[in-house]
Design an enzyme around this catalytic site. Structure first.
Site, PDB file in Angstrom:
ATOM      1  N   GLY B  13       0.454  -1.250   0.068  1.00  0.00           N
ATOM      2  CA  GLY B  13       0.152   0.413   0.077  1.00  0.00           C
ATOM      3  C   GLY B  13       0.806   1.115  -0.148  1.00  0.00           C
ATOM      4  O   GLY B  13       2.165   1.652   0.678  1.00  0.00           O
ATOM      5  N   ALA B  14       0.845   1.972  -0.875  1.00  0.00           N
ATOM      6  CA  ALA B  14       1.431   2.926  -1.002  1.00  0.00           C
ATOM      7  C   ALA B  14       0.293   4.595  -0.894  1.00  0.00           C
ATOM      8  O   ALA B  14       0.507   5.656  -1.156  1.00  0.00           O
ATOM      9  CB  ALA B  14       2.198   3.180  -2.286  1.00  0.00           C
ATOM     10  N   GLY B  18       1.847   3.913   4.116  1.00  0.00           N
ATOM     11  CA  GLY B  18       2.655   3.008   3.192  1.00  0.00           C
ATOM     12  C   GLY B  18       3.769   4.012   3.030  1.00  0.00           C
ATOM     13  O   GLY B  18       5.130   3.332   3.420  1.00  0.00           O
ATOM     14  N   PHE B 117     -13.177  21.872  13.075  1.00  0.00           N
ATOM     15  CA  PHE B 117     -12.872  20.647  12.904  1.00  0.00           C
ATOM     16  C   PHE B 117     -14.473  20.052  13.281  1.00  0.00           C
ATOM     17  O   PHE B 117     -14.520  20.391  14.736  1.00  0.00           O
ATOM     18  CB  PHE B 117     -11.982  19.642  12.118  1.00  0.00           C
ATOM     19  CG  PHE B 117     -12.732  19.270  10.126  1.00  0.00           C
ATOM     20  CD1 PHE B 117     -12.737  18.181  10.492  1.00  0.00           C
ATOM     21  CD2 PHE B 117     -12.420  19.777   9.651  1.00  0.00           C
ATOM     22  CE1 PHE B 117     -12.912  17.226   9.314  1.00  0.00           C
ATOM     23  CE2 PHE B 117     -12.428  19.640   8.189  1.00  0.00           C
ATOM     24  CZ  PHE B 117     -13.142  18.430   8.001  1.00  0.00           C
ATOM     25  N   GLN B 241     -18.258   3.969   9.914  1.00  0.00           N
ATOM     26  CA  GLN B 241     -18.467   5.414  10.302  1.00  0.00           C
ATOM     27  C   GLN B 241     -19.001   6.354   8.418  1.00  0.00           C
ATOM     28  O   GLN B 241     -18.777   5.643   7.152  1.00  0.00           O
ATOM     29  CB  GLN B 241     -17.401   6.128   9.438  1.00  0.00           C
ATOM     30  CG  GLN B 241     -18.451   8.210   9.781  1.00  0.00           C
ATOM     31  CD  GLN B 241     -16.955   8.860  10.853  1.00  0.00           C
ATOM     32  OE1 GLN B 241     -15.899   8.951   9.166  1.00  0.00           O
ATOM     33  NE2 GLN B 241     -16.715   9.348  11.257  1.00  0.00           N
ATOM     34  N   HIS B 243     -20.289   9.075   6.691  1.00  0.00           N
ATOM     35  CA  HIS B 243     -19.781  10.541   6.793  1.00  0.00           C
ATOM     36  C   HIS B 243     -21.214  10.877   6.143  1.00  0.00           C
ATOM     37  O   HIS B 243     -22.049  10.997   5.618  1.00  0.00           O
ATOM     38  CB  HIS B 243     -19.204  10.389   5.448  1.00  0.00           C
ATOM     39  CG  HIS B 243     -18.142  11.734   5.789  1.00  0.00           C
ATOM     40  ND1 HIS B 243     -18.984  13.681   5.424  1.00  0.00           N
ATOM     41  CD2 HIS B 243     -17.068  12.679   6.517  1.00  0.00           C
ATOM     42  CE1 HIS B 243     -18.862  14.600   5.695  1.00  0.00           C
ATOM     43  NE2 HIS B 243     -17.379  14.031   6.352  1.00  0.00           N
ATOM     44  N   LEU B 253     -17.878  12.437  -1.152  1.00  0.00           N
ATOM     45  CA  LEU B 253     -17.458  13.807  -0.198  1.00  0.00           C
ATOM     46  C   LEU B 253     -17.649  14.547  -0.330  1.00  0.00           C
ATOM     47  O   LEU B 253     -16.324  15.296  -0.947  1.00  0.00           O
ATOM     48  CB  LEU B 253     -16.311  12.980   0.450  1.00  0.00           C
ATOM     49  CG  LEU B 253     -16.714  13.393   2.009  1.00  0.00           C
ATOM     50  CD1 LEU B 253     -17.435  11.810   2.674  1.00  0.00           C
ATOM     51  CD2 LEU B 253     -15.725  12.691   2.535  1.00  0.00           C
ATOM     52  N   GLU B 256     -16.363  17.939   5.996  1.00  0.00           N
ATOM     53  CA  GLU B 256     -16.444  18.300   6.712  1.00  0.00           C
ATOM     54  C   GLU B 256     -16.706  20.215   7.015  1.00  0.00           C
ATOM     55  O   GLU B 256     -16.792  20.778   7.366  1.00  0.00           O
ATOM     56  CB  GLU B 256     -15.966  17.926   7.701  1.00  0.00           C
ATOM     57  CG  GLU B 256     -16.928  17.154   8.643  1.00  0.00           C
ATOM     58  CD  GLU B 256     -16.815  16.432  10.297  1.00  0.00           C
ATOM     59  OE1 GLU B 256     -15.803  15.660   9.763  1.00  0.00           O
ATOM     60  OE2 GLU B 256     -17.175  16.710  11.929  1.00  0.00           O
ATOM     61  N   ARG B 287     -19.450  13.269  13.628  1.00  0.00           N
ATOM     62  CA  ARG B 287     -19.719  12.402  12.434  1.00  0.00           C
ATOM     63  C   ARG B 287     -21.162  11.398  12.803  1.00  0.00           C
ATOM     64  O   ARG B 287     -22.081  11.402  11.812  1.00  0.00           O
ATOM     65  CB  ARG B 287     -18.578  11.903  11.141  1.00  0.00           C
ATOM     66  CG  ARG B 287     -17.787  12.922  10.442  1.00  0.00           C
ATOM     67  CD  ARG B 287     -17.088  12.422  10.009  1.00  0.00           C
ATOM     68  NE  ARG B 287     -15.970  12.855   9.384  1.00  0.00           N
ATOM     69  CZ  ARG B 287     -15.180  12.782   8.954  1.00  0.00           C
ATOM     70  NH1 ARG B 287     -14.463  11.167   8.993  1.00  0.00           N
ATOM     71  NH2 ARG B 287     -14.768  13.429   8.714  1.00  0.00           N
ATOM     72  N   HIS B 367     -17.248   5.654   4.669  1.00  0.00           N
ATOM     73  CA  HIS B 367     -17.037   6.550   4.309  1.00  0.00           C
ATOM     74  C   HIS B 367     -15.581   5.825   5.060  1.00  0.00           C
ATOM     75  O   HIS B 367     -15.050   5.925   3.984  1.00  0.00           O
ATOM     76  CB  HIS B 367     -17.235   7.817   4.892  1.00  0.00           C
ATOM     77  CG  HIS B 367     -16.060   8.225   4.931  1.00  0.00           C
ATOM     78  ND1 HIS B 367     -15.534   9.071   3.622  1.00  0.00           N
ATOM     79  CD2 HIS B 367     -14.969   9.097   6.463  1.00  0.00           C
ATOM     80  CE1 HIS B 367     -14.423   9.662   3.846  1.00  0.00           C
ATOM     81  NE2 HIS B 367     -14.398  10.203   5.129  1.00  0.00           N
ATOM     82  N   ARG B 409     -14.376   7.956  14.044  1.00  0.00           N
ATOM     83  CA  ARG B 409     -13.108   8.737  13.865  1.00  0.00           C
ATOM     84  C   ARG B 409     -13.988  10.097  13.637  1.00  0.00           C
ATOM     85  O   ARG B 409     -14.191  10.100  13.345  1.00  0.00           O
ATOM     86  CB  ARG B 409     -12.640   8.276  13.292  1.00  0.00           C
ATOM     87  CG  ARG B 409     -11.019   8.669  11.968  1.00  0.00           C
ATOM     88  CD  ARG B 409     -10.470   8.508  11.345  1.00  0.00           C
ATOM     89  NE  ARG B 409     -11.194   8.601  10.037  1.00  0.00           N
ATOM     90  CZ  ARG B 409     -11.133   9.851   9.239  1.00  0.00           C
ATOM     91  NH1 ARG B 409     -11.157  10.809   9.993  1.00  0.00           N
ATOM     92  NH2 ARG B 409     -11.929  10.133   8.250  1.00  0.00           N
ATOM     93  N   LEU B 415      -5.799  11.700   8.558  1.00  0.00           N
ATOM     94  CA  LEU B 415      -4.477  11.698   8.030  1.00  0.00           C
ATOM     95  C   LEU B 415      -3.484  11.750   8.972  1.00  0.00           C
ATOM     96  O   LEU B 415      -2.170  11.450   9.018  1.00  0.00           O
ATOM     97  CB  LEU B 415      -4.734  12.830   7.147  1.00  0.00           C
ATOM     98  CG  LEU B 415      -5.319  13.706   5.893  1.00  0.00           C
ATOM     99  CD1 LEU B 415      -4.939  14.625   5.402  1.00  0.00           C
ATOM    100  CD2 LEU B 415      -4.835  12.081   4.790  1.00  0.00           C
TER     101      LEU B 415
END
Lengths: 238, 602
Positions: B13-14, B18, B117, B241, B243, B253, B256, B287, B367, B409, B415
């Site tokens: 996974g990149a 990753g 947020f 979740q 969203h 999406l 938010e 959320r 989401h 979450r 992130l």
């Protein structure tokens, strides 16, 4: 609406040449072209090969030639490319070798990308307070356009100069270089300008503007290329 | 002819996790990154809103407040030692990203700009705080690009467009050890065996189980399914979740951040209904709370024109009327266009609405997977609900469950999860490689993977993968999404098991070897079916409501019986094909340090 998709097919394991196949479909006007391609793949002909991922214009996987123009399939609404009873023509991007159907070899594109040192370079000591380097909002704004690039190859593969000689580093690589050259935190502008001052660097640009037209992110590619040419000619970064 | 490779460490996974792991691990060990996509296509790039860290550049902020918000946001199922690490290390991680060149938006003083947020507060829930560091509304894109650029700079080895089909284990005395992966080179169709001392899985989520999802088509959880098929447990799979602001019918999406800048939810009666459900934070409530509120409004007949959606209203006159912008200030259309350019463009392109003049139809969209491969705080994968680990196997990012997000979450915490735990996992893996030697590969390591792929390629049968996938996505969306109950989930479980049986009769169109996306999409469907079954089994098992897992038949949170993580596994490993038979559930206590569970209101 009832429409036809005319798709250029090529199977490397059995075809000598590419050939056209036409599929009849029913689509909503607000469907994306990607939805139409999926309809073909999922319900008519599973051999159709294409790249796609995010399906909303960010990842850059599904750039292809639609009615002769480079577009992201997931950002193209059917009502903008076809009317009731009409035909949409779909082909792979030009200028890069076709692997299968709508999938092209991206290696030459990424090789050009790597050649311009598309990464942040600053070996000066980090801020003593252990925090972020400072940058004014104006300085941040200066290089903002280049940061939007999603490496979809729409610009490079719509460029006649690139078609005539694939050694040309191409608009996308120049945009990536611009992002760093005009970032006032970076220190390797000279090195990148040197790379772009070469025979197959920025001087292959003939100001055709296809790149600017093709960019799905609205980057004024030709203008950014022009700023690099100006920097090379005047010896100054503005 | 199967090609063999040997590396100290393999990362699958990149995306953000990753690549962050790769940057750190490759300083100490010989690393290769395998991805089924070109790295910059990874879904990290679509994250819009921002990355949370208590930098305190705009107003006072402390990592303790961020930790509290994360624990409360996760409805107290969060392992609090992990949340502390997330909140503390976040500050340093954002600074590291900036030093790598990430083009954050800036304040007039030149510091990284932050915005409000959902769910992020000052002083333990008192009021919204500006904690989300951002780069316009394409923060994920900037993070992905910056990390990839630095991997190019550091000359990290990549195997692009290689599809990992199976994980390899050496069943040594004393417990099995992970020793590599089997992957198909998509272009040539050739199989490759990667022999390694350690493997780190960072393959992202698996929202493609559901019909309406924000997830990319590629998010099918193949390595997670591979681990599960090899007998490893998955943690907290019932927590998915939804969203609140997905574009109606499409699932795309809308960040938010739109609400961070003042956008509000409006029902069919023109009411700002979040005033009733979350009196303090209103539209910036967490959320799961927002999605449930929308669902309840729709169920009560107060959807737009009585239908199954509500509006997101970001018109300047609405924001100004409700004084919902940061600080209650007045906003103009120009400002909103400058702050939310990508979101506004998506509304125009995909919805055909003009968001400065009309409200936008939205519905909850699948989401984020809070559950996944259970790990410790350094990314080491757990073998069971006790203290057993799988030597040589690591995981980070959405596919892992540390658990830092618990039952739900918070926005902008993914992130930061990627960079904090990606870094920790990469470092821990590199240190492991310094001590470890190569465990021998099993005999014929690729045999089972090849057998399953060949079975799919050559099978003649009456089923089509696309139709099975539609049926799976529909039943999961209808019966195992925002609101759940026992009878509906039982129907879903029976359906998924039926689909798994029918999967064995799928016939594909493309019998070729090269770039066979028909074959790979079918294999991906198999992975999603296994993950759908685990999700439904886990959801049936948990008889309470908490965070993203909401049951109409058990509507309350039950800390007495359910303050624990679920570990779901199969009794019989199934090699590289779909799992069969019953699944067992065991439990692991939640780590509670600073914050005792309380009622969760916003």
């Amino acid at each position: 609406m009832k429409i036809s998709l005319k798709i250029k097919r090529f199977n490397p394991e059995s075809d000598q040449k590419a050939h056209w196949e036409t599929y009849a479909l029913e689509v909503e006007p607000a469907d994306r072209l990607l939805d139409a391609l999926h309809q073909v793949k999922w319900y008519q002909d599973g051999t159709l090969a294409l790249r796609r991922s995010c399906a909303h214009g960010i990842c850059g996987s599904d750039n292809m030639r639609i009615n002769g123009h480079n577009l992201l399939a997931c950002k193209t609404l059917m009502r903008d490319v076809v009317k009731e009873g009409g035909t949409v023509t779909v082909e792979p991007m030009l200028g890069l070798p076709v692997i299968k159907d709508l999938i092209v070899d991206m290696e030459p594109f990424f090789a050009h990308y790597r050649s311009v040192m598309p990464y942040f370079i600053n070996d000066e000591p980090l801020p003593a307070d252990g925090r972020e380097r400072l940058q004014s909002p104006e300085a941040r704004e200066r290089f903002d356009q280049g940061t939007k690039c999603i490496l979809c190859a729409g610009c490079t593969t719509s460029c006649p100069s690139f078609w005539s000689n694939g050694n040309y580093v191409g608009p996308a690589a120049i945009v990536q270089a611009h992002r760093f050259i005009f970032d006032d935190r970076d220190r390797a502008a000279e090195d990148r300008l040197e790379v772009l001052n070469e025979q197959f660097g920025v001087w292959r640009c003939r100001t055709v503007f296809n790149c600017t037209e093709a960019c799905p992110r609205g980057i004024p590619v030709t203008q950014l290329i022009g700023e690099i040419k100006q920097a090379l000619t005047t010896g100054k970064l503005d | 002819m199967t090609q063999h490779h040997q590396f100290d460490a393999i990362i699958v996974g990149a995306g953000g996790a990753g690549l962050m792991a790769a940057l750190h691990a490759s300083k100490l060990a010989k690393v290769a990154v395998i991805s089924k996509l070109y790295p910059t296509r990874s879904h990290t790039g679509t994250a819009q809103g921002g990355i949370a860290a208590a930098l305190g550049n705009m107003e006072e902020d402390h990592w303790e407040w961020h930790m509290y918000d994360t624990v409360k946001g996760g409805d107290y199922l969060v392992d609090q030692d992990a949340a502390e690490i997330l909140a503390r290390d976040a500050i340093d991680a954002i600074i590291e990203l900036e030093h790598m060149g990430l083009p954050f938006d800036r304040t007039p003083e030149g510091r990284i700009e932050q915005r409000r947020f959902g769910g992020h507060t000052a002083n333990y829930g008192e009021r919204a705080v500006m904690r989300s560091c951002k780069s316009a509304d394409r923060t994920g894109h900037m993070i992905l690009q910056t990390l990839y650029q630095n991997c190019v700079k550091q000359q990290v080895t990549f195997f692009d467009e290689y599809f990992v089909v199976d994980l390899l284990f050496n069943n040594a005395v004393g417990g099995r050890v992970c020793c590599g992966v089997v992957a198909m080179h998509i272009d040539s169709g050739e199989m490759h065996v990667f022999h390694a001392k350690a493997v780190l899985l960072a393959s992202g989520g698996f929202g493609r189980m559901f019909k309406i999802t924000s997830n990319a088509h590629s998010l099918t959880g193949d390595p997670v399914a591979a681990a599960f098929r090899r007998g490893l447990p998955l943690e907290d799979m019932e927590f998915f979740q939804f969203h609140p602001t997905g574009i109606y019918r499409m699932g795309i999406l809308l960040s938010e951040a739109a609400r961070g800048e003042g956008g509000v939810f409006i029902n069919g009666l023109g009411e700002r209904f979040m005033e009733r459900y979350a009196p303090n934070l209103k539209d910036l409530a967490s959320r799961d709370v927002a999605s449930r509120s929308m669902y309840l409004e729709i169920k009560a007949g107060r959807g737009i024109n009585g239908k199954d959606y509500v509006y997101l209203d970001i018109r300047p006159e609405s924001i100004n009327k409700y004084k919902s912008a940061p600080g209650g200030r007045t906003v103009t259309a120009e400002e909103l266009e400058a702050k939310l350019p990508d979101i506004i463009e998506m509304m125009r392109v995909y919805q055909g609405v003009e968001p400065m003049k009309e409200p936008v139809p939205i519905q909850p969209t699948a989401h984020y997977a809070m559950g996944g491969l259970p790990t410790d705080n350094d990314g080491r994968v757990r073998a069971d609900a006790g203290d057993g680990l799988v030597p040589g196997l690591f995981a980070a990012g959405e596919c892992a469950c540390v658990s830092v997000h618990g039952a739900n979450r918070l926005g902008t915490n993914s992130l930061v999860d990627l960079v904090v735990f990606g870094r920790r996992g990469g470092k821990a893996m590199a240190e492991f490689c310094q001590q470890a030697s190569f465990a021998a590969l099993p005999a014929n390591p690729e045999a089972e993977a090849v057998a399953e792929l060949e079975r799919i390629r050559t099978k003649t049968g009456q089923e089509k993968a696309a139709r099975l996938r539609d049926e799976m996505q529909n039943i999961m969306m209808d019966n195992v999404s925002v609101f759940r109950d026992e009878p509906l989930m039982r129907v879903a479980l029976d359906k998924v098991r039926e689909l798994k049986r029918r999967f064995q009769q799928v016939q594909i169109d493309d019998k070729g070897k090269r770039f066979n996306t028909d074959l790979l999409e079918t294999f991906e469907l198999g992975c999603l079916l296994d993950l759908a079954e685990v999700t439904t089994v886990s959801a049936l098992n948990r008889t309470e409501s908490r965070g993203g897992h909401s049951r109409e038949d058990f509507p309350k949170r039950d800390d007495v019986n359910w303050l624990k993580h679920t570990f779901t596994s199969i009794a019989q490993p199934s090699g590289a094909g779909l799992t069969q038979g019953e699944m067992a559930v065991t439990y692991r206590p939640v780590v509670i340090t600073k914050f005792q569970p309380k009622e969760r209101t916003y």
